[in-house]
Design a protein around this motif. Structure first.
Motif, PDB file in Angstrom:
ATOM      1  N   TRP A  56      -9.123 -44.873  12.682  1.00 28.61           N
ATOM      2  CA  TRP A  56      -8.512 -44.921  11.362  1.00 28.61           C
ATOM      3  C   TRP A  56      -9.592 -44.682  10.313  1.00 28.61           C
ATOM      4  CZ3 TRP A  56      -9.828 -48.481   7.509  1.00 28.61           C
ATOM      5  CH2 TRP A  56     -10.573 -49.605   7.912  1.00 28.61           C
ATOM      6  N   GLY A  57      -9.161 -44.361   9.103  1.00 26.02           N
ATOM      7  CA  GLY A  57     -10.094 -44.111   7.999  1.00 26.02           C
ATOM      8  C   GLY A  57      -9.731 -42.803   7.311  1.00 26.02           C
ATOM      9  N   ILE A  58     -10.415 -42.510   6.215  1.00 23.88           N
ATOM     10  CA  ILE A  58     -10.126 -41.282   5.481  1.00 23.88           C
ATOM     11  C   ILE A  58     -10.894 -40.105   6.070  1.00 23.88           C
ATOM     12  CG2 ILE A  58     -11.906 -41.715   3.715  1.00 23.88           C
ATOM     13  CD1 ILE A  58      -9.936 -40.321   1.710  1.00 23.88           C
ATOM     14  N   TRP A  59     -10.222 -38.963   6.129  1.00 19.53           N
ATOM     15  CA  TRP A  59     -10.805 -37.716   6.615  1.00 19.53           C
ATOM     16  C   TRP A  59     -10.751 -36.717   5.469  1.00 19.53           C
ATOM     17  CZ3 TRP A  59     -10.004 -36.181  12.356  1.00 19.53           C
ATOM     18  CH2 TRP A  59     -10.740 -35.043  12.680  1.00 19.53           C
ATOM     19  N   THR A  60     -11.906 -36.250   5.015  1.00 16.99           N
ATOM     20  CA  THR A  60     -11.974 -35.274   3.926  1.00 16.99           C
ATOM     21  C   THR A  60     -12.652 -34.001   4.420  1.00 16.99           C
ATOM     22  OG1 THR A  60     -14.171 -35.851   3.047  1.00 16.99           O
ATOM     23  CG2 THR A  60     -12.313 -37.219   2.320  1.00 16.99           C
ATOM     24  N   ASN A  61     -12.758 -33.034   3.527  1.00 20.08           N
ATOM     25  CA  ASN A  61     -13.588 -31.869   3.817  1.00 20.08           C
ATOM     26  C   ASN A  61     -15.033 -32.313   3.987  1.00 20.08           C
ATOM     27  OD1 ASN A  61     -11.324 -30.251   3.429  1.00 20.08           O
ATOM     28  ND2 ASN A  61     -11.810 -29.845   1.286  1.00 20.08           N
ATOM     29  N   VAL A  62     -15.785 -31.584   4.802  1.00 18.72           N
ATOM     30  CA  VAL A  62     -17.195 -31.926   4.989  1.00 18.72           C
ATOM     31  C   VAL A  62     -17.966 -31.633   3.711  1.00 18.72           C
ATOM     32  CG1 VAL A  62     -17.056 -31.457   7.452  1.00 18.72           C
ATOM     33  CG2 VAL A  62     -17.878 -29.655   5.900  1.00 18.72           C
ATOM     34  N   GLU A  63     -19.137 -32.247   3.602  1.00 15.50           N
ATOM     35  CA  GLU A  63     -19.989 -31.990   2.445  1.00 15.50           C
ATOM     36  C   GLU A  63     -20.435 -30.525   2.454  1.00 15.50           C
ATOM     37  OE1 GLU A  63     -20.895 -34.328  -0.197  1.00 15.50           O
ATOM     38  OE2 GLU A  63     -19.039 -34.922   0.805  1.00 15.50           O
ATOM     39  N   PRO A  64     -20.428 -29.879   1.294  1.00 15.78           N
ATOM     40  CA  PRO A  64     -20.834 -28.467   1.225  1.00 15.78           C
ATOM     41  C   PRO A  64     -22.225 -28.262   1.820  1.00 15.78           C
ATOM     42  CG  PRO A  64     -19.855 -29.164  -0.850  1.00 15.78           C
ATOM     43  CD  PRO A  64     -19.997 -30.404  -0.015  1.00 15.78           C
ATOM     44  N   GLY A  65     -22.345 -27.189   2.617  1.00 16.34           N
ATOM     45  CA  GLY A  65     -23.631 -26.857   3.210  1.00 16.34           C
ATOM     46  C   GLY A  65     -23.923 -27.536   4.526  1.00 16.34           C
ATOM     47  N   THR A  66     -22.998 -28.393   5.009  1.00 16.44           N
ATOM     48  CA  THR A  66     -23.217 -29.057   6.296  1.00 16.44           C
ATOM     49  C   THR A  66     -22.358 -28.395   7.365  1.00 16.44           C
ATOM     50  OG1 THR A  66     -21.483 -30.731   5.962  1.00 16.44           O
ATOM     51  CG2 THR A  66     -23.691 -31.240   5.132  1.00 16.44           C
ATOM     52  N   ASN A  67     -22.740 -28.602   8.634  1.00 13.93           N
ATOM     53  CA  ASN A  67     -22.019 -28.031   9.766  1.00 13.93           C
ATOM     54  C   ASN A  67     -20.575 -28.542   9.762  1.00 13.93           C
ATOM     55  OD1 ASN A  67     -20.952 -27.528  12.397  1.00 13.93           O
ATOM     56  ND2 ASN A  67     -23.019 -27.446  13.241  1.00 13.93           N
ATOM     57  N   PRO A  68     -19.574 -27.662   9.678  1.00 11.66           N
ATOM     58  CA  PRO A  68     -18.182 -28.130   9.627  1.00 11.66           C
ATOM     59  C   PRO A  68     -17.754 -28.904  10.862  1.00 11.66           C
ATOM     60  CG  PRO A  68     -18.281 -25.734   9.886  1.00 11.66           C
ATOM     61  CD  PRO A  68     -19.675 -26.190   9.582  1.00 11.66           C
ATOM     62  N   GLY A  69     -18.449 -28.702  11.983  1.00 14.04           N
ATOM     63  CA  GLY A  69     -18.134 -29.446  13.191  1.00 14.04           C
ATOM     64  C   GLY A  69     -18.753 -30.829  13.248  1.00 14.04           C
ATOM     65  N   PHE A  70     -19.560 -31.180  12.235  1.00 13.32           N
ATOM     66  CA  PHE A  70     -20.237 -32.480  12.239  1.00 13.32           C
ATOM     67  C   PHE A  70     -19.489 -33.547  11.437  1.00 13.32           C
ATOM     68  CE2 PHE A  70     -24.924 -31.249  13.308  1.00 13.32           C
ATOM     69  CZ  PHE A  70     -24.488 -30.713  14.514  1.00 13.32           C
ATOM     70  N   LEU A  71     -18.493 -33.143  10.658  1.00 12.16           N
ATOM     71  CA  LEU A  71     -17.619 -34.071   9.930  1.00 12.16           C
ATOM     72  C   LEU A  71     -18.404 -35.071   9.072  1.00 12.16           C
ATOM     73  CD1 LEU A  71     -14.835 -34.816  12.576  1.00 12.16           C
ATOM     74  CD2 LEU A  71     -15.103 -32.843  11.069  1.00 12.16           C
ATOM     75  N   TYR A  72     -19.438 -34.562   8.394  1.00  8.68           N
ATOM     76  CA  TYR A  72     -20.224 -35.432   7.503  1.00  8.68           C
ATOM     77  C   TYR A  72     -19.581 -35.426   6.125  1.00  8.68           C
ATOM     78  CZ  TYR A  72     -24.090 -37.233   4.686  1.00  8.68           C
ATOM     79  OH  TYR A  72     -24.847 -37.974   3.821  1.00  8.68           O
ATOM     80  N   GLN A  73     -19.226 -36.611   5.626  1.00  8.95           N
ATOM     81  CA  GLN A  73     -18.621 -36.734   4.300  1.00  8.95           C
ATOM     82  C   GLN A  73     -19.217 -37.923   3.564  1.00  8.95           C
ATOM     83  OE1 GLN A  73     -14.578 -37.181   5.954  1.00  8.95           O
ATOM     84  NE2 GLN A  73     -14.462 -39.233   5.091  1.00  8.95           N
ATOM     85  N   GLN A  74     -19.256 -37.817   2.243  1.00  6.14           N
ATOM     86  CA  GLN A  74     -19.698 -38.939   1.421  1.00  6.14           C
ATOM     87  C   GLN A  74     -18.639 -40.038   1.454  1.00  6.14           C
ATOM     88  OE1 GLN A  74     -21.330 -40.973  -0.257  1.00  6.14           O
ATOM     89  NE2 GLN A  74     -23.211 -40.070  -1.014  1.00  6.14           N
ATOM     90  N   ASN A  75     -18.998 -41.183   0.883  1.00 11.32           N
ATOM     91  CA  ASN A  75     -18.152 -42.374   0.948  1.00 11.32           C
ATOM     92  C   ASN A  75     -18.091 -42.989  -0.440  1.00 11.32           C
ATOM     93  OD1 ASN A  75     -17.596 -45.383   1.602  1.00 11.32           O
ATOM     94  ND2 ASN A  75     -17.225 -44.336   3.537  1.00 11.32           N
TER      95      ASN A  75
END
Length: 498
Positions: free
Chosen positions: A303-322
């Motif tokens: 569970w949790g929020i899923w957003t677009n990844v941070e610009p410039g990061t690997n889209p497969g790494f699912l890195y997002q700010q909080n």
């Protein structure tokens, strides 16, 4: 100036509490995905941070502070392509593999079973292992359990001893597959439930290590999946069944940004978050048909929020700010879990470090605690406490022609007799005055802490890591058996009554 609604009347029933809030509701999830394991928990020898082996100890210390109760591993989608024997033995001899689900990166398998269980030992938490049903075999899963839990003579125990572990770990929580309706095998519920029965029959209980077997449950509102599994598997053959629901500010193909979003995106995320209440009620009603005694736990292990990844990061790494928005999502969701703790007895936020709604973000040697981390810090007072039911009519947060509940509340009484009440004001524009009336509990003072910020889009950064953090809350006062609370907009509050 903010608007103020009429006073909200809340009854907290402290008379003869019956239901315990399991600490395992406050669990976490760490998949081989992006920088969660590698460059998160598990860092290079040259990284200048405190380490045990290659486990990063400042992260361990931060998670111990919030009393993390369990950690789910190795996935996620990764679990159903993971073959455990590739991750044991001398690291230099372990085969490399391609992570086909998350970025197509090559992994060296240096973080495997022994490393994960050492991490859990350092965290003082229970491991929750997701077994491979999608691409694995019955024998493979059965022997992994034997390797982990058997203390007698057998080929698997001898192999474990050769790899440096003489005694079994006695792992209890065991997932029989993951998302078997999707990345775990694209199965139908009837086919999966037959596979569950087959795999679980060879998932043995060894002396002192009874398994809590968890079936791969529904994706969001797939109620037929729950119905089929409950009917075909039955409550005697599983400890729990999972539910996955991610908060989205738009849709799966329009997730929206993690930062810089407007109030329409904020409102959309809050509405999506509050859907968890409906999902638990409806899946729970199906479970009640087959399990009226509520022996089977509903395990919301993603569970949790899923957003677009941070610009410039690997889209497969699912890195997002909080952001502050994400703190409100965490608080609202945990209140829902608490209030349904008769059925929801385990949950895992996705994911712990650098992935999705993370507790911790890292940048080389730097580490920061997210607003979501601070919510888990405030809410740890509910771990294994007794639920105190709350009754109230929430004011509405309106956006255009749509509206949702503006206030979320749960309450509990701990083993020392202290009462804790957690409140979230979702409305970013309106202050709410709340009158908490307590029945069955005498108190004379109240203390509180609060998480808030000027904007729902505010975040902690490596330059300003403490922009959002808990501070003392002075907006509560006692008047007889009532606690009057001035609840600011966009805030999370915990109160302690003594």
């Amino acid at each position: 100036m903010y608007e103020t609604e009429a006073q909200v009347q809340v009854l907290v029933n402290g008379l003869n509490p019956q239901q315990q809030i399991s600490r395992h509701i406050y669990g976490h999830f760490s998949e081989h995905l992006g920088r969660c394991i590698y460059d998160g928990f598990w860092v290079g020898d040259d990284m200048k941070v405190p380490k045990k082996d290659r486990i990063r100890l400042d992260i361990v210390d931060a998670l111990k502070k919030i009393n993390i109760p369990n950690l789910r591993w190795p996935g996620g989608c990764f679990a159903d392509e993971y073959h455990w024997r590739d991750g044991i033995g001398p690291r230099s001899q372990r085969p490399k593999m391609v992570n086909t689900n998350w970025g197509g990166v090559t992994e060296d398998n240096s973080f495997g079973t022994h490393e994960f269980l050492e991490l859990c030992n350092l965290l003082n938490c229970e491991p929750y292992v997701a077994g491979n049903v999608g691409s694995g075999t019955v024998e493979e899963m059965s022997k992994w359990i034997e390797y982990l839990n058997f203390d007698g003579q057998s080929p698997m125990t001898e192999l474990r001893k050769q790899n440096g572990r003489s005694t079994p770990w006695k792992v209890s929580f065991w997932g029989v597959g993951n998302e078997s309706w999707g990345c775990g095998g694209e199965m139908t519920p009837a086919y999966y439930s037959d596979q569950y029965r087959r795999y679980s029959s060879f998932a043995k209980n060894y002396p002192g290590a009874p398994l809590k077997k968890i079936a791969s449950g529904a994706n969001v509102d797939d109620y037929n999946w729950t119905e089929t599994c409950m009917r075909n598997i039955g409550p005697r053959n599983m400890w729990g069944i999972t539910l996955h629901h991610y908060t989205l500010s738009g849709g799966w193909y329009d997730k929206g940004p993690a930062t810089g979003f407007d109030e329409d995106r904020y409102f959309g995320a809050m509405k999506s978050c509050q859907k968890m209440e409906t999902l638990i009620n409806r899946h729970g009603a199906i479970m009640d048909k087959y399990d009226p005694e509520k022996r089977v736990a509903l395990v919301v292990d993603e569970w949790g929020i899923w957003t677009n990844v941070e610009p410039g990061t690997n889209p497969g790494f699912l890195y997002q700010q909080n952001s502050m928005r994400d703190a409100i999502i965490a608080a609202n969701t945990l209140n829902i879990f608490n209030n349904h703790s008769d059925r929801v007895r385990m949950a895992c936020l996705a994911q712990t470090i650098n992935v999705l709604q993370a507790l911790i973000l890292t940048e080389k040697e730097k580490m920061l605690l997210t607003p979501t981390y601070h919510v888990f810090d405030l809410y740890k007072v509910h771990h294994d406490a007794m639920l105190l039911p709350v009754q109230f009519k929430s004011p509405e947060y309106t956006r255009g022609k749509d509206n949702i509940e503006a206030i979320s509340i749960s309450a509990s009484k701990d083993s020392t007799g202290k009462v804790h009440i957690t409140l979230a004001n979702i409305d970013p524009n309106t202050k709410n005055d709340v009158a908490l009336q307590l029945a069955g509990f005498k108190f004379s003072q109240v203390e509180g802490r609060i998480i808030t910020s000027a904007s729902y889009a505010d975040v902690n950064t490596f330059d300003k890591p403490d922009k959002i953090k808990p501070v003392a809350f002075k907006g509560a006062s006692v008047a007889g058996s009532t606690v009057n609370v001035q609840l600011p907009p966009l805030s999370v509050v915990v109160l302690e009554l003594k």
